[in-house]
Motif scaffolding. Sequence first.
Motif, PDB file in Angstrom:
ATOM      1  N   ALA A 123     -34.260  33.391 -31.765  1.00  0.00           N
ATOM      2  CA  ALA A 123     -34.071  31.994 -32.132  1.00  0.00           C
ATOM      3  C   ALA A 123     -32.747  31.425 -31.639  1.00  0.00           C
ATOM      4  O   ALA A 123     -32.618  30.214 -31.441  1.00  0.00           O
ATOM      5  CB  ALA A 123     -34.172  31.850 -33.647  1.00  0.00           C
ATOM      6  N   SER A 124     -31.758  32.272 -31.428  1.00  0.00           N
ATOM      7  CA  SER A 124     -30.471  31.768 -30.952  1.00  0.00           C
ATOM      8  C   SER A 124     -30.507  31.416 -29.466  1.00  0.00           C
ATOM      9  O   SER A 124     -29.633  30.685 -28.989  1.00  0.00           O
ATOM     10  CB  SER A 124     -29.380  32.823 -31.200  1.00  0.00           C
ATOM     11  OG  SER A 124     -29.666  34.013 -30.467  1.00  0.00           O
ATOM     12  N   TYR A 125     -31.536  31.894 -28.753  1.00  0.00           N
ATOM     13  CA  TYR A 125     -31.626  31.638 -27.308  1.00  0.00           C
ATOM     14  C   TYR A 125     -32.815  30.747 -26.949  1.00  0.00           C
ATOM     15  O   TYR A 125     -32.722  29.908 -26.055  1.00  0.00           O
ATOM     16  CB  TYR A 125     -31.733  32.983 -26.568  1.00  0.00           C
ATOM     17  CG  TYR A 125     -31.864  32.844 -25.069  1.00  0.00           C
ATOM     18  CD1 TYR A 125     -30.872  32.236 -24.308  1.00  0.00           C
ATOM     19  CD2 TYR A 125     -32.993  33.329 -24.404  1.00  0.00           C
ATOM     20  CE1 TYR A 125     -30.991  32.105 -22.922  1.00  0.00           C
ATOM     21  CE2 TYR A 125     -33.125  33.212 -23.025  1.00  0.00           C
ATOM     22  CZ  TYR A 125     -32.118  32.598 -22.291  1.00  0.00           C
ATOM     23  OH  TYR A 125     -32.242  32.468 -20.928  1.00  0.00           O
ATOM     24  N   VAL A 126     -33.913  30.935 -27.660  1.00  0.00           N
ATOM     25  CA  VAL A 126     -35.153  30.238 -27.311  1.00  0.00           C
ATOM     26  C   VAL A 126     -35.365  29.050 -28.248  1.00  0.00           C
ATOM     27  O   VAL A 126     -35.532  29.233 -29.459  1.00  0.00           O
ATOM     28  CB  VAL A 126     -36.355  31.197 -27.398  1.00  0.00           C
ATOM     29  CG1 VAL A 126     -37.651  30.470 -27.037  1.00  0.00           C
ATOM     30  CG2 VAL A 126     -36.142  32.394 -26.485  1.00  0.00           C
ATOM     31  N   PRO A 127     -35.377  27.805 -27.714  1.00  0.00           N
ATOM     32  CA  PRO A 127     -35.548  26.623 -28.573  1.00  0.00           C
ATOM     33  C   PRO A 127     -36.861  26.616 -29.357  1.00  0.00           C
ATOM     34  O   PRO A 127     -36.894  26.150 -30.495  1.00  0.00           O
ATOM     35  CB  PRO A 127     -35.493  25.457 -27.579  1.00  0.00           C
ATOM     36  CG  PRO A 127     -34.731  25.982 -26.414  1.00  0.00           C
ATOM     37  CD  PRO A 127     -35.098  27.434 -26.327  1.00  0.00           C
ATOM     38  N   VAL A 128     -37.947  27.135 -28.748  1.00  0.00           N
ATOM     39  CA  VAL A 128     -39.234  27.134 -29.442  1.00  0.00           C
ATOM     40  C   VAL A 128     -39.167  27.993 -30.696  1.00  0.00           C
ATOM     41  O   VAL A 128     -39.678  27.604 -31.761  1.00  0.00           O
ATOM     42  CB  VAL A 128     -40.349  27.627 -28.505  1.00  0.00           C
ATOM     43  CG1 VAL A 128     -41.640  27.863 -29.272  1.00  0.00           C
ATOM     44  CG2 VAL A 128     -40.591  26.619 -27.392  1.00  0.00           C
ATOM     45  N   LEU A 129     -38.529  29.159 -30.613  1.00  0.00           N
ATOM     46  CA  LEU A 129     -38.414  30.024 -31.787  1.00  0.00           C
ATOM     47  C   LEU A 129     -37.504  29.404 -32.835  1.00  0.00           C
ATOM     48  O   LEU A 129     -37.743  29.545 -34.048  1.00  0.00           O
ATOM     49  CB  LEU A 129     -37.868  31.396 -31.366  1.00  0.00           C
ATOM     50  CG  LEU A 129     -38.787  32.226 -30.467  1.00  0.00           C
ATOM     51  CD1 LEU A 129     -38.111  33.538 -30.076  1.00  0.00           C
ATOM     52  CD2 LEU A 129     -40.121  32.506 -31.149  1.00  0.00           C
ATOM     53  N   LYS A 130     -36.487  28.692 -32.386  1.00  0.00           N
ATOM     54  CA  LYS A 130     -35.603  28.007 -33.327  1.00  0.00           C
ATOM     55  C   LYS A 130     -36.351  26.903 -34.062  1.00  0.00           C
ATOM     56  O   LYS A 130     -36.158  26.708 -35.271  1.00  0.00           O
ATOM     57  CB  LYS A 130     -34.409  27.431 -32.560  1.00  0.00           C
ATOM     58  CG  LYS A 130     -33.371  26.763 -33.455  1.00  0.00           C
ATOM     59  CD  LYS A 130     -32.207  26.248 -32.624  1.00  0.00           C
ATOM     60  CE  LYS A 130     -31.163  25.583 -33.518  1.00  0.00           C
ATOM     61  NZ  LYS A 130     -30.007  25.076 -32.715  1.00  0.00           N
ATOM     62  N   GLN A 131     -37.221  26.192 -33.342  1.00  0.00           N
ATOM     63  CA  GLN A 131     -37.990  25.114 -33.967  1.00  0.00           C
ATOM     64  C   GLN A 131     -38.987  25.647 -34.995  1.00  0.00           C
ATOM     65  O   GLN A 131     -39.315  24.971 -35.964  1.00  0.00           O
ATOM     66  CB  GLN A 131     -38.721  24.313 -32.891  1.00  0.00           C
ATOM     67  CG  GLN A 131     -37.800  23.480 -32.007  1.00  0.00           C
ATOM     68  CD  GLN A 131     -38.515  22.899 -30.803  1.00  0.00           C
ATOM     69  OE1 GLN A 131     -39.739  22.861 -30.745  1.00  0.00           O
ATOM     70  NE2 GLN A 131     -37.738  22.449 -29.815  1.00  0.00           N
ATOM     71  N   LEU A 132     -39.465  26.872 -34.786  1.00  0.00           N
ATOM     72  CA  LEU A 132     -40.415  27.463 -35.728  1.00  0.00           C
ATOM     73  C   LEU A 132     -39.779  27.706 -37.092  1.00  0.00           C
ATOM     74  O   LEU A 132     -40.479  27.813 -38.101  1.00  0.00           O
ATOM     75  CB  LEU A 132     -40.971  28.777 -35.176  1.00  0.00           C
ATOM     76  CG  LEU A 132     -42.131  28.645 -34.187  1.00  0.00           C
ATOM     77  CD1 LEU A 132     -42.485  30.004 -33.605  1.00  0.00           C
ATOM     78  CD2 LEU A 132     -43.349  28.032 -34.859  1.00  0.00           C
ATOM     79  N   GLN A 133     -38.453  27.806 -37.123  1.00  0.00           N
ATOM     80  CA  GLN A 133     -37.762  28.015 -38.391  1.00  0.00           C
ATOM     81  C   GLN A 133     -37.536  26.700 -39.143  1.00  0.00           C
ATOM     82  O   GLN A 133     -37.140  26.712 -40.303  1.00  0.00           O
ATOM     83  CB  GLN A 133     -36.413  28.698 -38.137  1.00  0.00           C
ATOM     84  CG  GLN A 133     -36.542  30.071 -37.509  1.00  0.00           C
ATOM     85  CD  GLN A 133     -35.189  30.702 -37.201  1.00  0.00           C
ATOM     86  OE1 GLN A 133     -34.152  30.054 -37.333  1.00  0.00           O
ATOM     87  NE2 GLN A 133     -35.192  31.963 -36.791  1.00  0.00           N
TER      88      GLN A 133
END
Length: 556
Positions: free
Chosen positions: A322-332
């Motif tokens: 999540a710290s690198y990939v915006p999509v994974l960050k948005q999932l949070q």
Amino acid sequence: MRRRPFLDQRRPSSFKRRWQQGPLWARLAVSLFLALVCLFLLLALRGSPDPDPVVFPSTDSSRSAAISSPLLRQRSYLDGVTDAFNMTDEMLSAHSFSRQLMDQISLAKTYLVVAKEANNLQFAAELSSQIRRAQSILAHAAAHGGTVMEEEAEKAIRDMSVLFFQAQQFRYDSAVTIMKLKGQIQSLEEKSKSEAEKSTKYGQIAAEELPKGLYCLGVRLTMEWFKSTELQRKFTERSPAVQSNLRDNSLYHYCVFSDNILAVSVVVNSTTLNSMHPEKIVFHLVTDEVNYAPMRAWFALNDYKGATVEIQKVEDFTWLNASYVPVLKQLQDAATQNFYFSGSGNRGTPVKFRNPKYLSMLNHLRFYIPEIYPELHKVVFLDDDIVVQKDLSELFTIDLNGNVMGAVETCMETFHRFHKYLNHSHPLIRAHFDPDACGWAFGMNVLDLVEWKKKNVTGIYHYWQERNADHTLWKLGSLPPGLLAFYGLVEALDPKWHVLGLGYTTVDPATIKEGAVLHYNGNMKPWLKIGMEKYKGFWDNYVDYSHPLLQRCFTH
């Protein structure tokens, strides 16, 4: 001096002067002679026959008299209509029973529709009976080549007229009929809109569901993998030659990211069977944790003409966080989870935009290819819903002219331009991108990974993905951010390399025949029941349904 009037200025002619000066008896003789000449001429003209007589049917005397007038002797427009349509005297007559019956039948049919809509079944039945009666009279007259019987026709016309009067009492007039029809049209439009929304929703559900056969295949392959140490050794104890193939840039490298075992199998099988040098092909496959074991089992059980197959799982890429990939960050983010998963977000957003697969890392992994395969220079990216029909080795020799990607453009129609994928009312999009710029397709793409790193395409993708956290720049999938990330960095390929539309529309057979890659983009995938039957055969050609595992899981 007073001027004389205009008439007084004319001088009498010499003939008039001599006539007035002549003797009276001479003037009387000349006048009598001229009168006799005129009389003979009139008698001669009256006795001569008409050079162009006009004969008309005796059944319509008033019309014949009018046309026989000297002013109407030329052919009229009505004569042309009569000749063109072969109309009979009976139909042309103003007092024709046949014409009255035909007119009544037409009007009665209109009243019949209105009566049925008003649920006045008894009146509708009476109208139907009279219509059949009038039609029977006309049919009998036509069959026997005669005219309609006056007594029979008059009674039918009278009875129908009574029904028309009754229809007026029911308020079956034009205004009421028009209002009812408008109401029906509005109701049908609302029903059509509702049914279209249901169709889209159910179609999306059908496209997202995992077919029973694919689920069965995954379970059986998982069992095979864990009970067979021999299958496991095929991947864990690979020879140094196979290991070196994974990094050899003189070979043809393809990458596919998918959780569909059978679909990936068709991609690999069709590519190798149509290749002139299948032994030079290397497939780099990435799947998820659930399908990792069954996919390895499948490719360990089957040989693909000597092609090398590498299988990885996305969970092993620990740097994708999540710290690198915006999509994974948005999932949070709670708003993102609510938008995609709860079903209680913005109801104005179509259901196809709310598919959680568009946040899947397998779907966005295409933007990290240089980091997954850092030692490779050029790869061909393939989606899992394609079938290869030609040798693709020529793609690796195409000059991209300094661009990062080679792709087939899809802007032959207005739908596939940037303004259809992106929100050009947003100032950020409007300031940086041409709304009429040509779109292109993912699914078969040539990628120069060296130029990719130089142009920092992944960084550009991150920039735009972060600014779309509120879904205001675009809503659907990985193509819109791809259009932004590769903007100005795409080399157009010949359309024959990538034929699209087999999953949602009709494609020209000649185009399919010439196509190197057939793409089933859309909801109607060939492995689903909702797939288009006329295109399933291209996909089925590369599925070995005689395989024991497939025979257990599929009824084909």
